[in-house]
Enzyme design. Structure first.
Site, PDB file in Angstrom:
ATOM      1  N   LYS A  15       0.819  -1.223   0.000  1.00 34.81           N
ATOM      2  CA  LYS A  15       0.000   0.000   0.000  1.00 34.81           C
ATOM      3  C   LYS A  15       0.845   1.262   0.000  1.00 34.81           C
ATOM      4  CE  LYS A  15      -1.892  -0.291   4.363  1.00 34.81           C
ATOM      5  NZ  LYS A  15      -1.219  -1.447   4.887  1.00 34.81           N
ATOM      6  N   ARG A  90      -8.539   1.993   9.285  1.00 36.70           N
ATOM      7  CA  ARG A  90      -8.116   0.639   9.657  1.00 36.70           C
ATOM      8  C   ARG A  90      -9.193  -0.082  10.453  1.00 36.70           C
ATOM      9  NH1 ARG A  90      -2.240   1.228   9.312  1.00 36.70           N
ATOM     10  NH2 ARG A  90      -1.245  -0.793   9.505  1.00 36.70           N
ATOM     11  N   ARG A 126      11.715  -6.596   4.568  1.00 34.37           N
ATOM     12  CA  ARG A 126      11.499  -5.172   4.277  1.00 34.37           C
ATOM     13  C   ARG A 126      12.533  -4.286   4.986  1.00 34.37           C
ATOM     14  NH1 ARG A 126       5.570  -2.643   4.856  1.00 34.37           N
ATOM     15  NH2 ARG A 126       5.680  -3.378   6.993  1.00 34.37           N
ATOM     16  N   ARG A 156      12.198  -2.046  10.180  1.00 35.36           N
ATOM     17  CA  ARG A 156      11.232  -1.395  11.067  1.00 35.36           C
ATOM     18  C   ARG A 156      11.100  -2.200  12.338  1.00 35.36           C
ATOM     19  NH1 ARG A 156       5.685   0.100   7.927  1.00 35.36           N
ATOM     20  NH2 ARG A 156       4.805  -0.855   9.782  1.00 35.36           N
ATOM     21  N   ARG A 168       0.374  -8.748  13.801  1.00 35.77           N
ATOM     22  CA  ARG A 168      -0.178  -7.682  12.952  1.00 35.77           C
ATOM     23  C   ARG A 168      -1.142  -8.252  11.907  1.00 35.77           C
ATOM     24  NH1 ARG A 168       5.104  -5.579  11.221  1.00 35.77           N
ATOM     25  NH2 ARG A 168       4.123  -4.173   9.753  1.00 35.77           N
TER      26      ARG A 168
HETATM   27  P1  AMP Z   1       1.710   1.092   8.864  1.00 31.78           P
HETATM   28  O1  AMP Z   1       2.932   1.854   8.543  1.00 31.78           O
HETATM   29  O2  AMP Z   1       0.480   1.552   8.100  1.00 31.78           O
HETATM   30  O3  AMP Z   1       1.904  -0.407   8.773  1.00 31.78           O
HETATM   31  O4  AMP Z   1       1.351   1.405  10.409  1.00 31.78           O
HETATM   32  C1  AMP Z   1       2.269   1.069  11.436  1.00 31.78           C
HETATM   33  C2  AMP Z   1       1.556   1.051  12.770  1.00 31.78           C
HETATM   34  O5  AMP Z   1       1.029   2.352  13.070  1.00 31.78           O
HETATM   35  C3  AMP Z   1       0.360   0.118  12.878  1.00 31.78           C
HETATM   36  O6  AMP Z   1       0.738  -1.221  13.160  1.00 31.78           O
HETATM   37  C4  AMP Z   1      -0.403   0.747  14.038  1.00 31.78           C
HETATM   38  O7  AMP Z   1       0.239   0.468  15.268  1.00 31.78           O
HETATM   39  C5  AMP Z   1      -0.223   2.242  13.780  1.00 31.78           C
HETATM   40  N1  AMP Z   1      -1.274   2.784  12.899  1.00 31.78           N
HETATM   41  C6  AMP Z   1      -1.130   3.290  11.646  1.00 31.78           C
HETATM   42  N2  AMP Z   1      -2.300   3.711  11.148  1.00 31.78           N
HETATM   43  C7  AMP Z   1      -3.236   3.450  12.090  1.00 31.78           C
HETATM   44  C8  AMP Z   1      -4.647   3.640  12.152  1.00 31.78           C
HETATM   45  N3  AMP Z   1      -5.338   4.152  11.125  1.00 31.78           N
HETATM   46  N4  AMP Z   1      -5.290   3.253  13.289  1.00 31.78           N
HETATM   47  C9  AMP Z   1      -4.623   2.731  14.319  1.00 31.78           C
HETATM   48  N5  AMP Z   1      -3.298   2.520  14.336  1.00 31.78           N
HETATM   49  C10 AMP Z   1      -2.585   2.875  13.222  1.00 31.78           C
END
Ligand code: AMP
Length: 221
Positions: A15, A90, A126, A156, A168
């Site tokens: 994404k 989400r 990654r 990460r 996750r």
């Molecule tokens: P991502 O980079 O999109 O994989 O997001 C990394 C982490 O940020 C996720 O595993 C959540 O802990 C937090 N996070 C990102 N976006 C959201 C969201 N819309 N709602 C809740 N937690 C979020």
């Protein structure tokens, strides 16, 4: 007409990469809630420290807080011509709040579908830039420094631990997969096979957008 796009999909479905490509091609901002939270964590703010603790365990932040962050971000002038949302919504509650923020403006929703085995493999391999949070393109595997800013490429924190990687995917299945049902019936929803090469996904995505933009504008009337 503003082009508002939501990219849905599990962790490591591509994404972020696809949102960045689409945003660049269209001259609109990519708004990634994960990037916003990682920047906050790097700044050491109170939100950032709380976010880091949750992110490192693979848990989500609360809906109310995330909705407020996105509302503020979408109100900035650069989002007036449209945006690509990556990582938001989400949960069903976040999706309902986004609809309320849009107030009837059209929304294109893209889902990237990738099997779990492939996602686990991708998360393990990654690398992201420790300085600007850019994701290494697959062709840059093994690169030590970021092609954009020269910062060091790192794993990460939430990609480094197998239990967190699996958790996750569980959180995604429980909290975020229901979003597909929320959006699926809309004429502006498309699911794309995200297990293809990034170029191929980008081509399908661009073609879907071309088809859906007129649909989105009609749906609005
Ligand atoms: P991502 O980079 O999109 O994989 O997001 C990394 C982490 O940020 C996720 O595993 C959540 O802990 C937090 N996070 C990102 N976006 C959201 C969201 N819309 N709602 C809740 N937690 C979020």
């Amino acid at each position: 007409m503003a082009l508002n796009v939501v990219m849905l999909g599990p962790p490591a479905s591509g994404k972020g990469t696809q949102a960045a490509r689409l945003a660049l091609a269209r001259g609109i901002p990519k708004i990634s809630t994960g990037d916003i939270l990682r920047e906050a964590a790097a700044s050491g703010s109170e939100l950032g420290l709380r976010a880091k603790a949750l992110m490192d365990r693979g848990e989500l932040l609360g809906d109310e807080e995330m909705i407020a962050i996105v509302k503020e971000r979408l109100a900035r002038p650069d989002a007036a011509a449209g945006y690509v949302l990556d990582g938001f919504p989400r949960t069903a509650e976040q999706a309902r709040a986004l609809d309320a923020m849009l107030g009837g403006s059209p929304l294109v929703v893209i889902d990237l579908a990738v099997p779990d085995t492939e996602l686990l493999h991708r998360m393990e391999g990654r690398r992201v830039c420790g300085a600007c949070a850019a994701i290494a393109e697959p062709g840059a595997a093994g690169k030590e420094f970021c092609e954009r800013c020269g910062g060091p490429m790192i794993t990460r924190a939430d990609d480094g631990d197998e239990n967190v990687r699996r958790h996750r995917l569980e959180v995604y299945a429980r909290e975020s997969r229901p979003l597909l049902d929320y959006y699926r019936g809309r004429p502006t929803f498309r699911s794309i096979n995200g297990a293809q090469t990034p170029d191929r996904v980008a081509r399908e995505l661009a073609a879907s957008i071309e088809v859906m933009v007129p649909v989105a504008s009609r749906a609005r009337k």
